[in-house]
Design a protein around this motif. Structure first.
Motif, PDB file in Angstrom:
ATOM      1  N   ARG A 109      10.336  31.326  89.499  1.00  0.00           N
ATOM      2  CA  ARG A 109      10.593  30.357  90.555  1.00  0.00           C
ATOM      3  C   ARG A 109      11.219  29.100  89.965  1.00  0.00           C
ATOM      4  O   ARG A 109      10.847  28.665  88.872  1.00  0.00           O
ATOM      5  CB  ARG A 109       9.294  29.997  91.284  1.00  0.00           C
ATOM      6  CG  ARG A 109       9.503  29.023  92.431  1.00  0.00           C
ATOM      7  CD  ARG A 109       8.203  28.639  93.105  1.00  0.00           C
ATOM      8  NE  ARG A 109       8.456  27.625  94.118  1.00  0.00           N
ATOM      9  CZ  ARG A 109       7.509  26.994  94.805  1.00  0.00           C
ATOM     10  NH1 ARG A 109       6.231  27.274  94.576  1.00  0.00           N
ATOM     11  NH2 ARG A 109       7.831  26.083  95.708  1.00  0.00           N
ATOM     12  N   ASP A 131      10.399  28.688  98.070  1.00  0.00           N
ATOM     13  CA  ASP A 131      10.231  29.424  96.823  1.00  0.00           C
ATOM     14  C   ASP A 131      11.600  30.011  96.494  1.00  0.00           C
ATOM     15  O   ASP A 131      12.028  30.996  97.096  1.00  0.00           O
ATOM     16  CB  ASP A 131       9.185  30.521  97.011  1.00  0.00           C
ATOM     17  CG  ASP A 131       8.919  31.304  95.739  1.00  0.00           C
ATOM     18  OD1 ASP A 131       9.827  31.415  94.889  1.00  0.00           O
ATOM     19  OD2 ASP A 131       7.809  31.845  95.594  1.00  0.00           O
ATOM     20  N   ARG A 152      14.222  31.603  93.708  1.00  0.00           N
ATOM     21  CA  ARG A 152      14.255  32.342  92.447  1.00  0.00           C
ATOM     22  C   ARG A 152      15.705  32.732  92.163  1.00  0.00           C
ATOM     23  O   ARG A 152      16.219  33.697  92.728  1.00  0.00           O
ATOM     24  CB  ARG A 152      13.335  33.567  92.528  1.00  0.00           C
ATOM     25  CG  ARG A 152      11.868  33.157  92.765  1.00  0.00           C
ATOM     26  CD  ARG A 152      10.979  34.316  93.130  1.00  0.00           C
ATOM     27  NE  ARG A 152       9.622  33.841  93.401  1.00  0.00           N
ATOM     28  CZ  ARG A 152       8.604  33.933  92.547  1.00  0.00           C
ATOM     29  NH1 ARG A 152       8.782  34.530  91.369  1.00  0.00           N
ATOM     30  NH2 ARG A 152       7.421  33.458  92.866  1.00  0.00           N
ATOM     31  N   HIS A 186      10.713  37.424 100.665  1.00  0.00           N
ATOM     32  CA  HIS A 186      11.928  36.729 100.259  1.00  0.00           C
ATOM     33  C   HIS A 186      13.150  37.395 100.890  1.00  0.00           C
ATOM     34  O   HIS A 186      13.163  38.613 101.120  1.00  0.00           O
ATOM     35  CB  HIS A 186      12.104  36.777  98.741  1.00  0.00           C
ATOM     36  CG  HIS A 186      11.137  35.944  97.971  1.00  0.00           C
ATOM     37  ND1 HIS A 186       9.857  36.369  97.684  1.00  0.00           N
ATOM     38  CD2 HIS A 186      11.269  34.704  97.416  1.00  0.00           C
ATOM     39  CE1 HIS A 186       9.236  35.435  96.983  1.00  0.00           C
ATOM     40  NE2 HIS A 186      10.054  34.414  96.805  1.00  0.00           N
TER      41      HIS A 186
END
Length: 272
Positions: free
Chosen positions: A135, A149, A151, A232
């Protein structure tokens, strides 16, 4: 309540002569360096139409024009359906503060139907799963990036503005709300603005910037968003041109299964 739900918790006017008005406010959890995160303002504008008793169908397009800086505090939204057809509905939406109109939007809603479908856009391949990507650190950043979040597979926000200009500004990343929240149209339009300004990625130097116009096209319906849930989604963003104090950036948001959820385009002012 999730911070985004608090931010889009608009109250309808109780006055019968103001049937199109809603009130809300900026939210400290989505603060930017100056004013609020634009994605949250876009979500609020969309939400005022979503809550309207005359709404038909689901959103397929939203264009937001930021007319002035949004100040912290109360915002009054005026959402008017200006044309309703059998399966489509067109909206004009305004955000007002003490000094006047701070943002305007147009939206198109539609009753979707089953048709032949295909996609020509190509989702990036060989992308590692979200759990395999660290992250992005958010310590010291404004409040709004802490609500996501992120990434990054490539094109991360610079750890240092070292002014080492890059060959391109492409970013690929997994992103979801933080804390987790089931995806809906409000969160999708907000995430569509979560791509950092491309000029930061390309030039790796600080610049005064501001989004002028932001358009999101919703390729997903509510059923597809429900399938995404709290997972995600994969974001891809790039710029096409920088010239005379403005640059554009385009983005795509994909479900983990490879369904294109939304595409987004914006024009950004920058001061060199």
């Amino acid at each position: 309540m999730h911070p985004l739900d608090e931010a889009i918790d608009l109250k309808a006017s109780e006055r019968q002569d103001l049937p199109h008005e809603f009130t809300g406010a900026t939210h400290s959890a989505y603060a930017n360096m100056i004013g609020p995160f634009g994605g949250t303002t876009s979500a609020q504008l969309l939400q005022s139409a979503m809550l309207h008793p005359e709404r038909l169908g689901e959103p397929v397009a939203l264009t937001v024009n930021f007319a002035a800086p949004v100040a912290d505090g109360e915002i009054r939204f005026v959402a008017r359906p200006v044309r309703t057809n059998r399966s489509t509905q067109h909206w004009i939406i305004e955000a007002h503060q003490t000094e006047g109109v701070v943002a305007t939007a147009t939206a198109v809603f539609a009753v979707r139907r089953e048709t032949w479908s295909d996609v020509e856009a190509v989702m990036p391949v060989n992308v590692p799963e979200p759990d395999a990507v660290p992250r992005m650190p958010v310590k010291g950043m404004p409040a709004w990036p802490q609500r996501y979040d992120m990434r990054f597979v490539e094109g991360a926000f610079p750890a240092a503005f070292d002014e080492l200009e890059q060959a391109h500004s492409r970013s690929t990343l997994w992103v979801r709300d933080e804390p987790e929240r089931a995806m809906d149209f409000a969160s999708l339009v907000a995430i569509s603005d979560s791509f950092f300004p491309r000029i930061y990625i390309r030039r790796r130097r600080r610049a005064l910037i501001g989004t002028v116009s932001l358009t999101t096209y919703f390729h997903a319906d509510s059923a597809l968003l429900a399938q995404v849930g709290t997972r995600h989604v994969l974001g891809v963003a790039k710029a096409l041109n920088y010239r005379h104090g403005y640059f554009d950036q385009t983005g795509e948001l994909w479900s983990p299964e490879g369904q294109l959820l939304a595409s987004t385009h914006q024009l950004v002012y920058f001061k060199d």
